[in-house]
Design a protein around this motif. Structure first.
Motif, PDB file in Angstrom:
ATOM      1  N   ALA A 260      -7.851  83.215  22.761  1.00 20.23           N
ATOM      2  CA  ALA A 260      -6.679  83.406  21.909  1.00 20.23           C
ATOM      3  C   ALA A 260      -6.077  84.785  22.130  1.00 20.23           C
ATOM      4  O   ALA A 260      -4.849  84.937  22.206  1.00 20.23           O
ATOM      5  CB  ALA A 260      -7.062  83.215  20.443  1.00 20.23           C
ATOM      6  N   LEU A 261      -6.909  85.796  22.238  1.00 14.95           N
ATOM      7  CA  LEU A 261      -6.433  87.158  22.474  1.00 14.95           C
ATOM      8  C   LEU A 261      -5.650  87.243  23.772  1.00 14.95           C
ATOM      9  O   LEU A 261      -4.534  87.783  23.816  1.00 14.95           O
ATOM     10  CB  LEU A 261      -7.627  88.118  22.516  1.00 14.95           C
ATOM     11  CG  LEU A 261      -7.328  89.549  22.975  1.00 14.95           C
ATOM     12  CD1 LEU A 261      -6.465  90.269  21.951  1.00 14.95           C
ATOM     13  CD2 LEU A 261      -8.625  90.318  23.226  1.00 14.95           C
ATOM     14  N   LYS A 262      -6.205  86.688  24.845  1.00 14.74           N
ATOM     15  CA  LYS A 262      -5.573  86.809  26.158  1.00 14.74           C
ATOM     16  C   LYS A 262      -4.269  86.021  26.225  1.00 14.74           C
ATOM     17  O   LYS A 262      -3.292  86.479  26.831  1.00 14.74           O
ATOM     18  CB  LYS A 262      -6.556  86.362  27.249  1.00 14.74           C
ATOM     19  CG  LYS A 262      -7.723  87.327  27.420  1.00 14.74           C
ATOM     20  CD  LYS A 262      -8.690  86.900  28.505  1.00 14.74           C
ATOM     21  CE  LYS A 262      -9.543  85.731  28.079  1.00 14.74           C
ATOM     22  NZ  LYS A 262     -10.658  85.487  29.037  1.00 14.74           N
ATOM     23  N   PHE A 263      -4.242  84.850  25.617  1.00 16.77           N
ATOM     24  CA  PHE A 263      -2.988  84.101  25.578  1.00 16.77           C
ATOM     25  C   PHE A 263      -1.961  84.809  24.693  1.00 16.77           C
ATOM     26  O   PHE A 263      -0.783  84.926  25.043  1.00 16.77           O
ATOM     27  CB  PHE A 263      -3.236  82.685  25.049  1.00 16.77           C
ATOM     28  CG  PHE A 263      -3.696  81.703  26.078  1.00 16.77           C
ATOM     29  CD1 PHE A 263      -2.881  81.354  27.146  1.00 16.77           C
ATOM     30  CD2 PHE A 263      -4.943  81.100  25.982  1.00 16.77           C
ATOM     31  CE1 PHE A 263      -3.292  80.433  28.101  1.00 16.77           C
ATOM     32  CE2 PHE A 263      -5.364  80.171  26.925  1.00 16.77           C
ATOM     33  CZ  PHE A 263      -4.551  79.829  27.992  1.00 16.77           C
ATOM     34  N   LEU A 264      -2.384  85.277  23.533  1.00 14.63           N
ATOM     35  CA  LEU A 264      -1.454  85.848  22.558  1.00 14.63           C
ATOM     36  C   LEU A 264      -0.734  87.066  23.123  1.00 14.63           C
ATOM     37  O   LEU A 264       0.498  87.170  23.028  1.00 14.63           O
ATOM     38  CB  LEU A 264      -2.205  86.223  21.283  1.00 14.63           C
ATOM     39  CG  LEU A 264      -1.359  86.844  20.167  1.00 14.63           C
ATOM     40  CD1 LEU A 264      -0.352  85.848  19.618  1.00 14.63           C
ATOM     41  CD2 LEU A 264      -2.268  87.358  19.040  1.00 14.63           C
ATOM     42  N   ILE A 265      -1.472  88.008  23.699  1.00 14.31           N
ATOM     43  CA  ILE A 265      -0.840  89.248  24.144  1.00 14.31           C
ATOM     44  C   ILE A 265       0.117  88.978  25.304  1.00 14.31           C
ATOM     45  O   ILE A 265       1.088  89.705  25.498  1.00 14.31           O
ATOM     46  CB  ILE A 265      -1.883  90.320  24.522  1.00 14.31           C
ATOM     47  CG1 ILE A 265      -2.787  89.846  25.665  1.00 14.31           C
ATOM     48  CG2 ILE A 265      -2.714  90.694  23.298  1.00 14.31           C
ATOM     49  CD1 ILE A 265      -3.824  90.879  26.118  1.00 14.31           C
TER      50      ILE A 265
END
Length: 304
Positions: free
Chosen positions: A159-164
């Motif tokens: 989620a972190l990698k997609f979100l940023i």
């Protein structure tokens, strides 16, 4: 797009926390990779701006998540992870549509551009969602997963990698607007900025960002607001507002070209010096906004 604003989306208003020290990392210029929103350089700029505005708590939580993530698609630092979703997309083409919301400027219909804003099936994580989805929906889904401390660590890392990355994508105007030209991909530039075949989308992804400075660190330092008060003003709104903002910028400036080729009727355009100057101003603004908004979302999602 205003009618699609989600009233339950967490607002990101108010002052950001005290800025952390300037990041001393340097990053190289773009390498030869498939064209994506902003390219590596632009995404690294947004990450470096975001990192400057993380709260100490969010920064500590972020570093802990990064240290525990052994995925090798990119280097493990935050700026490099901002490019991860493009590498992942190249291996998993079913995620390609997640990077944009191509609202047609002659008939703006965000609902159609986002395939009806599909809901996740019960028990399905955002990373396993339907291929027919858009960047607005995916930002909301991945934000919720990152914020959910009961979620498995591996899912929160995804989620972190997609979100940023996706917040950066949404701020590239040609990832929020379309003129029947695949977001400018069918609009050839004449002459090409780099002596090779190029198109309008590639110009906004790469060329205009490279004109802002020699490295991601240099550009981020130049674009970062002078005060936290100025930074907080750039965060106003929610993800639907941000999409509308990018769409309007595309309508006003990006498609202000001499002719309007489409994929069915291709053609070439010549970008004037005035167009290029305005493009650099717009790109700088959008990169700054994206960085500040990434920081605001991470400060909320990673709060204790």
């Amino acid at each position: 797009m205003d009618d699609k604003i989600d009233k339950h989306w967490p607002p990101v208003l108010g002052h950001l926390a005290v800025r952390v020290r300037t990041v001393a990392l340097l990053f190289g210029l773009l390498v030869s990779l498939p064209v994506c929103a902003w390219g590596d350089l632009g995404h690294q700029v947004t990450a470096l701006i975001a990192y400057r505005h993380l709260t100490p708590q969010a920064r500590a939580a972020l570093e802990q998540m990064l240290a525990a993530d052994h995925d090798n698609l990119t280097a493990p630092d935050f700026a490099s992870r901002s490019t991860w979703a493009d590498r992942h997309r190249n291996l998993h083409r079913d995620t390609a549509a997640w990077h944009y919301i191509d609202v047609e400027i002659d008939h703006p219909d965000p609902n159609a551009a986002c395939f009806g804003f599909p809901a996740l099936a019960p028990g399905t994580h955002a990373a396993q969602g339907a291929a027919n989805d858009c960047v607005v929906n995916k930002i909301e889904e991945f934000y919720r997963e990152l914020k959910d401390k009961s979620m498995p660590l591996e899912e929160r890392q995804l989620a972190l990698k997609f979100l940023i990355h996706f917040v950066g994508d949404l701020h590239q105007p040609l990832h929020a607007a379309d003129d029947h030209d695949r977001g400018g991909n069918c609009v050839t530039l004449s002459p090409s900025p780099d002596g090779e075949v190029a198109n309008l989308h590639a110009y906004w992804d790469v060329t205009v960002v490279a004109a802002l400075g020699k490295s991601a660190a240099q550009i981020a330092a130049r674009l970062d607001p002078a005060s936290d008060e100025a930074a907080s003003r750039g965060v106003v709104g929610n993800v639907h507002d941000w999409a509308q903002e990018s769409f309007e910028l595309a309508t006003r400036d990006v498609y202000r070209i001499s002719s309007r080729p489409t994929c069915q009727n291709p053609g070439a355009v010549d970008l004037t010096p005035g167009y290029k100057t305005q493009a650099e101003t717009d790109a700088a603004l959008q990169l700054r906004r994206a960085g500040l908004r990434i920081a605001a979302l991470l400060n909320q999602a990673l709060a204790p």
